[in-house]
Design a protein around this motif. Structure first.
Motif, PDB file in Angstrom:
ATOM      1  N   VAL A   1      36.853  41.831  42.512  1.00  0.00           N
ATOM      2  CA  VAL A   1      37.720  42.593  41.526  1.00  0.00           C
ATOM      3  C   VAL A   1      38.926  41.392  41.799  1.00  0.00           C
ATOM      4  O   VAL A   1      39.381  41.108  42.736  1.00  0.00           O
ATOM      5  CB  VAL A   1      38.181  43.584  42.530  1.00  0.00           C
ATOM      6  N   CYS A   2      39.250  41.031  40.391  1.00  0.00           N
ATOM      7  CA  CYS A   2      40.216  39.982  40.093  1.00  0.00           C
ATOM      8  C   CYS A   2      41.639  40.661  39.647  1.00  0.00           C
ATOM      9  O   CYS A   2      41.717  41.876  39.248  1.00  0.00           O
ATOM     10  CB  CYS A   2      39.554  39.192  38.932  1.00  0.00           C
ATOM     11  N   HIS A   3      42.437  39.997  40.074  1.00  0.00           N
ATOM     12  CA  HIS A   3      44.006  40.463  39.737  1.00  0.00           C
ATOM     13  C   HIS A   3      44.043  40.705  38.263  1.00  0.00           C
ATOM     14  O   HIS A   3      44.847  41.543  37.881  1.00  0.00           O
ATOM     15  CB  HIS A   3      45.008  39.452  40.336  1.00  0.00           C
ATOM     16  N   THR A   4      43.394  40.016  37.487  1.00  0.00           N
ATOM     17  CA  THR A   4      43.321  40.096  35.921  1.00  0.00           C
ATOM     18  C   THR A   4      42.891  41.548  35.551  1.00  0.00           C
ATOM     19  O   THR A   4      43.243  42.145  34.605  1.00  0.00           O
ATOM     20  CB  THR A   4      42.487  39.042  35.427  1.00  0.00           C
ATOM     21  N   ASP A   5      41.922  42.307  36.506  1.00  0.00           N
ATOM     22  CA  ASP A   5      41.223  43.580  36.318  1.00  0.00           C
ATOM     23  C   ASP A   5      42.558  44.425  36.312  1.00  0.00           C
ATOM     24  O   ASP A   5      42.371  45.615  35.531  1.00  0.00           O
ATOM     25  CB  ASP A   5      40.547  43.958  37.240  1.00  0.00           C
TER      26      ASP A   5
ATOM     27  N   GLY B   1      35.562  44.466  34.783  1.00  0.00           N
ATOM     28  CA  GLY B   1      34.575  43.588  35.956  1.00  0.00           C
ATOM     29  C   GLY B   1      33.993  42.388  35.294  1.00  0.00           C
ATOM     30  O   GLY B   1      33.222  42.527  34.255  1.00  0.00           O
ATOM     31  N   HIS B   2      34.671  41.117  35.758  1.00  0.00           N
ATOM     32  CA  HIS B   2      34.092  39.827  35.079  1.00  0.00           C
ATOM     33  C   HIS B   2      33.370  38.880  36.155  1.00  0.00           C
ATOM     34  O   HIS B   2      33.003  37.837  35.900  1.00  0.00           O
ATOM     35  CB  HIS B   2      34.719  39.250  34.108  1.00  0.00           C
ATOM     36  N   GLU B   3      33.434  39.276  37.494  1.00  0.00           N
ATOM     37  CA  GLU B   3      32.607  38.488  38.394  1.00  0.00           C
ATOM     38  C   GLU B   3      31.231  39.078  38.915  1.00  0.00           C
ATOM     39  O   GLU B   3      31.255  39.793  39.872  1.00  0.00           O
ATOM     40  CB  GLU B   3      33.868  38.282  39.609  1.00  0.00           C
ATOM     41  N   ILE B   4      30.357  38.827  38.179  1.00  0.00           N
ATOM     42  CA  ILE B   4      29.134  39.809  38.365  1.00  0.00           C
ATOM     43  C   ILE B   4      28.044  38.868  38.861  1.00  0.00           C
ATOM     44  O   ILE B   4      27.690  37.829  38.386  1.00  0.00           O
ATOM     45  CB  ILE B   4      28.781  40.243  37.052  1.00  0.00           C
TER      46      ILE B   4
ATOM     47  N   ALA C   1      32.518  33.106  39.668  1.00  0.00           N
ATOM     48  CA  ALA C   1      32.494  33.413  38.214  1.00  0.00           C
ATOM     49  C   ALA C   1      33.823  33.105  37.573  1.00  0.00           C
ATOM     50  O   ALA C   1      34.143  32.835  36.451  1.00  0.00           O
ATOM     51  CB  ALA C   1      31.783  34.429  37.491  1.00  0.00           C
ATOM     52  N   CYS C   2      35.003  33.818  38.296  1.00  0.00           N
ATOM     53  CA  CYS C   2      36.212  33.574  37.839  1.00  0.00           C
ATOM     54  C   CYS C   2      37.192  32.865  38.872  1.00  0.00           C
ATOM     55  O   CYS C   2      37.751  31.814  38.715  1.00  0.00           O
ATOM     56  CB  CYS C   2      36.924  35.061  37.485  1.00  0.00           C
ATOM     57  N   GLY C   3      37.222  33.595  40.053  1.00  0.00           N
ATOM     58  CA  GLY C   3      38.291  32.592  40.936  1.00  0.00           C
ATOM     59  C   GLY C   3      37.935  31.523  41.297  1.00  0.00           C
ATOM     60  O   GLY C   3      38.559  30.591  41.402  1.00  0.00           O
TER      61      GLY C   3
ATOM     62  N   GLY D   1      41.319  37.220  50.688  1.00  0.00           N
ATOM     63  CA  GLY D   1      40.269  36.609  49.929  1.00  0.00           C
ATOM     64  C   GLY D   1      40.118  37.522  48.874  1.00  0.00           C
ATOM     65  O   GLY D   1      40.970  37.710  48.180  1.00  0.00           O
ATOM     66  N   ARG D   2      38.752  37.804  48.771  1.00  0.00           N
ATOM     67  CA  ARG D   2      38.226  38.481  47.456  1.00  0.00           C
ATOM     68  C   ARG D   2      37.667  39.987  48.135  1.00  0.00           C
ATOM     69  O   ARG D   2      37.257  39.837  49.261  1.00  0.00           O
ATOM     70  CB  ARG D   2      37.239  37.960  46.863  1.00  0.00           C
ATOM     71  N   CYS D   3      37.920  41.001  47.160  1.00  0.00           N
ATOM     72  CA  CYS D   3      37.024  42.255  47.657  1.00  0.00           C
ATOM     73  C   CYS D   3      35.946  42.326  46.338  1.00  0.00           C
ATOM     74  O   CYS D   3      36.350  41.829  45.359  1.00  0.00           O
ATOM     75  CB  CYS D   3      37.843  43.320  47.789  1.00  0.00           C
TER      76      CYS D   3
HETATM   77 ZN    ZN Z   1      39.295  36.900  37.105  1.00  0.00          ZN
END
Ligand code: ZN
Ligand code: ZN
Length: 341
Positions: free
Chosen positions: A37-41, A63-66, A150-152, A335-337
């Motif tokens: 889950v990216c902040h861009t989402d 969703g783009h970090e797959i 894939a993004c971060g 970090g990331r979720c």
């Molecule tokens: Zn992103």
């Protein structure tokens, strides 16, 4: 399959039943194991960034970090096989291949791009059908640990590469969320001295665990602190992962001669810089737009060799996507979720 889709901007995503798309000859069907889950989402769900801008239409799957496993491959697919664990290069999967940026090795800046999760359906779902050329095998890496490369991950990797970081450099990582944790690790891997800056004591603590040499509380004159820590030389590289007027202004002031300023975070800004500031210290200011496919392939290689540690701290079920977005928006995630369908 089940998927969480944006129907109306600013409203919660809806859990929908959506048809799984049969892969074409050059496509593969991936069973999604994790989607970061990216902040861009958050920007996309709220409509600050619109899918229409990327050639998409609503409702669409965010969703783009797959990352996941290949369960079906088209007849012409040779690079991946059923059973492979893969990362999806969402940003460059649908670049046009014919525009000037695409033809000159900068396909991350493709002018006709319809990235997965932006213009095309993304990873808040059980399955995704994608061009097989966008898949990168991650072998034994766990999808939930490395989906956010894939993004971060790739964005800060490209930033540090553009800055041509060397072991004699001091790198300031301004912002200590998911991107910040990747940036700290990668800047250390490149041999530099790393200073992390954030308002959150908890996030700075995490940055230390990932190898930051120094941490600075952003609310306590961080510019002065950087000049003190560098014995009056100033930083060589600053990565702004936030994009607020204050962070951009502070970041530029942290740099010494020949400093490189990397604009990564897409906040409201604005980025203001007197010509004098850039001229006197011969500063370089660069933007960074996610990364090329090569950047991501190289980053995955580093992760496979154990040089990149996971920054994922929390997982959510697919139907909890709205909750995850809310927490990301409030900056409550360390970090990331990731969402695990
Ligand atoms: Zn992103
Ligand atoms: Zn293009």
């Amino acid at each position: 399959m089940k998927a969480m889709r944006v129907h109306e901007y600013g409203k919660p995503l809806k859990l929908d039943e959506v048809e799984v798309k049969k892969p074409g000859p050059k496509e593969a069907l991936v069973k999604i194991e994790a989607c970061g889950v990216c902040h861009t989402d958050v920007h996309l769900a709220e409509g600050a960034l619109k899918t229409e801008y990327f050639g998409g239409k609503r409702p669409w799957i965010l969703g783009h970090e797959i990352a996941g496993n290949v369960v079906e491959a088209g007849s012409e697919v040779t690079d991946v096989n059923v059973g492979d664990t893969v990362l999806v290069d969402a940003w460059t999967a649908y670049t046009c291949g014919t525009c000037m940026p695409c033809r000159t090795g900068v396909e991350n800046c493709c002018i006709n791009n319809t990235p997965i999760g932006f213009g095309k359906d993304g990873g808040y779902a059980e399955y995704i059908t994608v061009p097989a050329k966008a898949l990168i095998k991650i072998e034994k890496l766990r999808p939930q640990d490395f989906a956010s490369l894939a993004c971060g991950g790739v964005t800060v990797f490209r930033a540090l590469r553009k800055a041509a970081v060397t072991p004699s450099d001091t790198v300031v990582v301004y912002g200590a969320g998911g991107l910040g944790m990747f940036a700290v690790q990668l800047a250390k891997l490149m041999g530099s001295t790393v200073i992390a800056v954030s308002r959150s004591a908890e996030k700075l603590e995490m940055a230390k665990k990932f190898g930051a040499d120094h941490v600075i509380d952003a609310s306590k004159d961080p510019v002065n602190e950087v000049w003190k820590l560098t014995n009056g030389r100033g930083a060589n590289v600053v990565l702004d992962l936030v994009g607020l007027e204050q962070t951009l202004e502070n970041g530029l002031k942290m740099l010494g001669v020949l400093g490189r300023f990397l604009v990564v975070g897409v906040g409201p800004g604005p980025l203001k810089c007197l010509p004098d500031t850039a001229v006197n210290f011969e500063l370089t200011i660069s933007g960074v737009k996610v990364g090329t496919h090569k950047d991501l392939v190289d980053l995955v290689e580093l992760a496979k060799k154990g040089f990149v540690k996971p920054v994922t701290t929390q997982t959510f079920k697919l139907e909890e996507a709205n909750e995850a977005l809310e927490k990301v928006k409030k900056g409550e995630i360390l970090g990331r979720c990731v969402i695990k369908p």
